[in-house]
Write a protein that holds these residues in place. Structure first.
Motif, mmCIF file in Angstrom:
data_model
loop_
_atom_site.group_PDB
_atom_site.id
_atom_site.type_symbol
_atom_site.label_atom_id
_atom_site.label_comp_id
_atom_site.label_asym_id
_atom_site.label_seq_id
_atom_site.Cartn_x
_atom_site.Cartn_y
_atom_site.Cartn_z
ATOM 1 N N LEU A 169 44.772 14.552 74.204
ATOM 2 C CA LEU A 169 44.086 13.431 73.564
ATOM 3 C C LEU A 169 42.781 13.886 72.915
ATOM 4 O O LEU A 169 42.448 13.466 71.799
ATOM 5 C CB LEU A 169 43.817 12.319 74.575
ATOM 6 C CG LEU A 169 45.026 11.460 74.962
ATOM 7 C CD1 LEU A 169 44.702 10.615 76.190
ATOM 8 C CD2 LEU A 169 45.453 10.571 73.796
ATOM 9 N N ARG A 170 42.038 14.750 73.590
ATOM 10 C CA ARG A 170 40.792 15.256 73.001
ATOM 11 C C ARG A 170 41.091 16.084 71.745
ATOM 12 O O ARG A 170 40.353 15.998 70.751
ATOM 13 C CB ARG A 170 40.015 16.072 74.022
ATOM 14 C CG ARG A 170 39.431 15.232 75.155
ATOM 15 C CD ARG A 170 38.451 16.026 76.004
ATOM 16 N NE ARG A 170 39.082 17.125 76.713
ATOM 17 C CZ ARG A 170 39.636 17.014 77.926
ATOM 18 N NH1 ARG A 170 39.652 15.841 78.547
ATOM 19 N NH2 ARG A 170 40.161 18.077 78.508
ATOM 20 N N ARG A 171 42.154 16.862 71.770
ATOM 21 C CA ARG A 171 42.514 17.640 70.584
ATOM 22 C C ARG A 171 42.827 16.710 69.409
ATOM 23 O O ARG A 171 42.390 16.945 68.287
ATOM 24 C CB ARG A 171 43.728 18.519 70.893
ATOM 25 C CG ARG A 171 44.142 19.426 69.733
ATOM 26 C CD ARG A 171 45.372 20.245 70.081
ATOM 27 N NE ARG A 171 45.099 21.222 71.121
ATOM 28 C CZ ARG A 171 45.209 22.529 70.964
ATOM 29 N NH1 ARG A 171 45.563 23.025 69.789
ATOM 30 N NH2 ARG A 171 44.967 23.348 71.958
ATOM 31 N N SER A 172 43.570 15.647 69.678
ATOM 32 C CA SER A 172 43.872 14.694 68.608
ATOM 33 C C SER A 172 42.616 13.992 68.117
ATOM 34 O O SER A 172 42.458 13.743 66.918
ATOM 35 C CB SER A 172 44.908 13.673 69.082
ATOM 36 O OG SER A 172 46.186 14.252 69.191
ATOM 37 N N PHE A 219 42.067 5.423 65.784
ATOM 38 C CA PHE A 219 42.799 6.301 66.694
ATOM 39 C C PHE A 219 43.835 5.449 67.402
ATOM 40 O O PHE A 219 43.492 4.411 67.989
ATOM 41 C CB PHE A 219 41.822 6.910 67.699
ATOM 42 C CG PHE A 219 42.360 8.058 68.507
ATOM 43 C CD1 PHE A 219 42.706 9.253 67.911
ATOM 44 C CD2 PHE A 219 42.492 7.947 69.887
ATOM 45 C CE1 PHE A 219 43.169 10.328 68.661
ATOM 46 C CE2 PHE A 219 42.953 9.012 70.654
ATOM 47 C CZ PHE A 219 43.304 10.210 70.035
ATOM 48 N N ALA A 220 45.098 5.849 67.351
ATOM 49 C CA ALA A 220 46.179 5.084 67.978
ATOM 50 C C ALA A 220 47.009 6.036 68.816
ATOM 51 O O ALA A 220 47.769 6.842 68.277
ATOM 52 C CB ALA A 220 47.044 4.405 66.917
ATOM 53 N N ALA A 221 46.866 5.965 70.132
ATOM 54 C CA ALA A 221 47.565 6.869 71.036
ATOM 55 C C ALA A 221 48.690 6.135 71.758
ATOM 56 O O ALA A 221 48.460 5.085 72.367
ATOM 57 C CB ALA A 221 46.586 7.467 72.052
ATOM 58 N N ARG A 249 39.891 7.552 58.061
ATOM 59 C CA ARG A 249 40.883 8.454 58.635
ATOM 60 C C ARG A 249 41.659 7.780 59.757
ATOM 61 O O ARG A 249 41.093 7.043 60.559
ATOM 62 C CB ARG A 249 40.185 9.711 59.154
ATOM 63 C CG ARG A 249 39.372 10.395 58.064
ATOM 64 C CD ARG A 249 38.380 11.395 58.607
ATOM 65 N NE ARG A 249 37.463 11.830 57.561
ATOM 66 C CZ ARG A 249 36.731 12.931 57.619
ATOM 67 N NH1 ARG A 249 36.817 13.726 58.673
ATOM 68 N NH2 ARG A 249 35.923 13.245 56.626
ATOM 69 N N LEU A 250 42.929 8.065 59.795
ATOM 70 C CA LEU A 250 43.813 7.586 60.854
ATOM 71 C C LEU A 250 44.388 8.783 61.591
ATOM 72 O O LEU A 250 44.852 9.743 60.967
ATOM 73 C CB LEU A 250 44.973 6.770 60.267
ATOM 74 C CG LEU A 250 46.099 6.421 61.246
ATOM 75 C CD1 LEU A 250 45.652 5.325 62.218
ATOM 76 C CD2 LEU A 250 47.355 5.965 60.495
ATOM 77 N N VAL A 251 44.353 8.722 62.925
ATOM 78 C CA VAL A 251 45.083 9.689 63.743
ATOM 79 C C VAL A 251 45.968 8.901 64.707
ATOM 80 O O VAL A 251 45.503 7.997 65.403
ATOM 81 C CB VAL A 251 44.141 10.627 64.512
ATOM 82 C CG1 VAL A 251 44.834 11.222 65.741
ATOM 83 C CG2 VAL A 251 43.676 11.752 63.604
ATOM 84 N N TYR A 287 52.943 14.873 69.200
ATOM 85 C CA TYR A 287 52.317 15.312 67.957
ATOM 86 C C TYR A 287 51.035 14.531 67.683
ATOM 87 O O TYR A 287 50.866 13.395 68.136
ATOM 88 C CB TYR A 287 53.255 15.075 66.759
ATOM 89 C CG TYR A 287 54.453 15.982 66.722
ATOM 90 C CD1 TYR A 287 54.473 17.112 65.900
ATOM 91 C CD2 TYR A 287 55.573 15.709 67.492
ATOM 92 C CE1 TYR A 287 55.581 17.946 65.856
ATOM 93 C CE2 TYR A 287 56.684 16.550 67.462
ATOM 94 C CZ TYR A 287 56.668 17.658 66.637
ATOM 95 O OH TYR A 287 57.766 18.491 66.591
ATOM 96 N N THR A 288 50.169 15.149 66.899
ATOM 97 C CA THR A 288 49.089 14.459 66.217
ATOM 98 C C THR A 288 49.537 14.220 64.782
ATOM 99 O O THR A 288 49.943 15.160 64.091
ATOM 100 C CB THR A 288 47.800 15.279 66.167
ATOM 101 O OG1 THR A 288 47.478 15.755 67.462
ATOM 102 C CG2 THR A 288 46.648 14.457 65.610
ATOM 103 N N PHE A 289 49.467 12.979 64.343
ATOM 104 C CA PHE A 289 49.723 12.632 62.943
ATOM 105 C C PHE A 289 48.387 12.193 62.332
ATOM 106 O O PHE A 289 47.736 11.294 62.859
ATOM 107 C CB PHE A 289 50.731 11.492 62.845
ATOM 108 C CG PHE A 289 52.058 11.786 63.488
ATOM 109 C CD1 PHE A 289 53.081 12.356 62.756
ATOM 110 C CD2 PHE A 289 52.267 11.510 64.842
ATOM 111 C CE1 PHE A 289 54.315 12.628 63.356
ATOM 112 C CE2 PHE A 289 53.485 11.788 65.434
ATOM 113 C CZ PHE A 289 54.508 12.357 64.698
ATOM 114 N N ALA A 290 47.992 12.831 61.272
ATOM 115 C CA ALA A 290 46.695 12.539 60.662
ATOM 116 C C ALA A 290 46.869 12.196 59.197
ATOM 117 O O ALA A 290 47.678 12.822 58.487
ATOM 118 C CB ALA A 290 45.753 13.738 60.824
#
Length: 236
Positions: free
Chosen positions: A34-37, A120-122, A147-149, A228-231
């Protein structure tokens, strides 16, 4: 099995909230991922002056990741489950967080107003009935250039990754969920990944929703090919 949606899913999370962090703690790399994303939002410095929306915050793991990476950002955290949100709001926070009881589809109705510099949406989008409508709503909350992640379970499309996911859920997640009394929720979470977009397809979904410079970035460890992280960003 039939996937849980809307009020049924929020109710399942309400019931599971007191035990949810117990299972999360057993997932290697969960908080580090989560921190990486959160870092992949790419906001400068420590987030001073930035408004960030954490949608689907659950018990606050994603909020904690944002606070660790962007300690001076103004963070609003929302979730559809009152039980999960209460757990998040009850934790100690080094800097204030505004918590809002709202589903991703009803943010505006509950007073969440843009523009935000980042969203941010996890672990959210696979759990909503209409991902395209939710993405359109989130896009509308972002400032130009915002920005969206999305941090999400999404299988690579390779058979091996699907087998790993099913093995982990069948051998560990589902039995532990049953033992905790939350079997229906964890069976839903298992199936929701299998039925969701592949990573490539979700990246394309973001592009169709109007996000630019979309990146599909795998996360390390046993979840490579599964998480995955989607950015992406809104055009300036």
């Amino acid at each position: 099995m039939t996937l849980l949606r809307d009020e049924a899913l929020a109710g399942a999370f309400d019931r599971a909230a007191p035990r949810y962090d117990t299972l999360v703690a057993l997932n290697p790399g969960y908080h580090a991922h989560l921190r990486r994303s959160a870092r992949r939002l790419g906001l400068p410095g420590d987030g001073a002056g930035a408004r960030v929306l954490d949608v689907g915050c659950g018990t606050g793991a994603s909020t904690a990741a944002l606070r660790a990476v962007l300690p001076r950002a103004e963070v609003t955290a929302a979730d559809a489950s009152a039980g999960m949100l209460a757990r998040a709001a009850g934790k100690p926070w080094a800097a204030p967080v505004t918590f809002v009881h709202a589903s991703a589809e009803r943010l505006a109705e509950e007073g969440v107003r843009g523009p935000f510099d980042a969203v941010f949406a996890a672990y959210l989008l696979r759990n909503v009935a209409d991902p395209d409508a939710v993405l359109a709503g989130l896009r509308g909350l972002l400032a130009p250039g915002g920005r969206l992640v999305v941090h999400e379970y999404a299988l690579s499309g390779r058979r091996a990754d699907r087998l790993v996911w099913n093995a982990v859920c069948r051998g560990f997640v589902a039995p532990l969920g049953n033992a905790l009394g939350d079997g229906a929720l964890y069976r839903h979470l298992w199936r929701s990944v299998v039925d969701f977009d592949t990573a490539g397809a979700f990246g394309q979904r973001l592009a169709r929703a109007g996000f630019r410079d979309v990146r599909v970035l795998p996360l390390p460890g046993w979840q490579t090919g599964i998480t995955y992280t989607f950015a992406g960003r809104v055009p300036a």
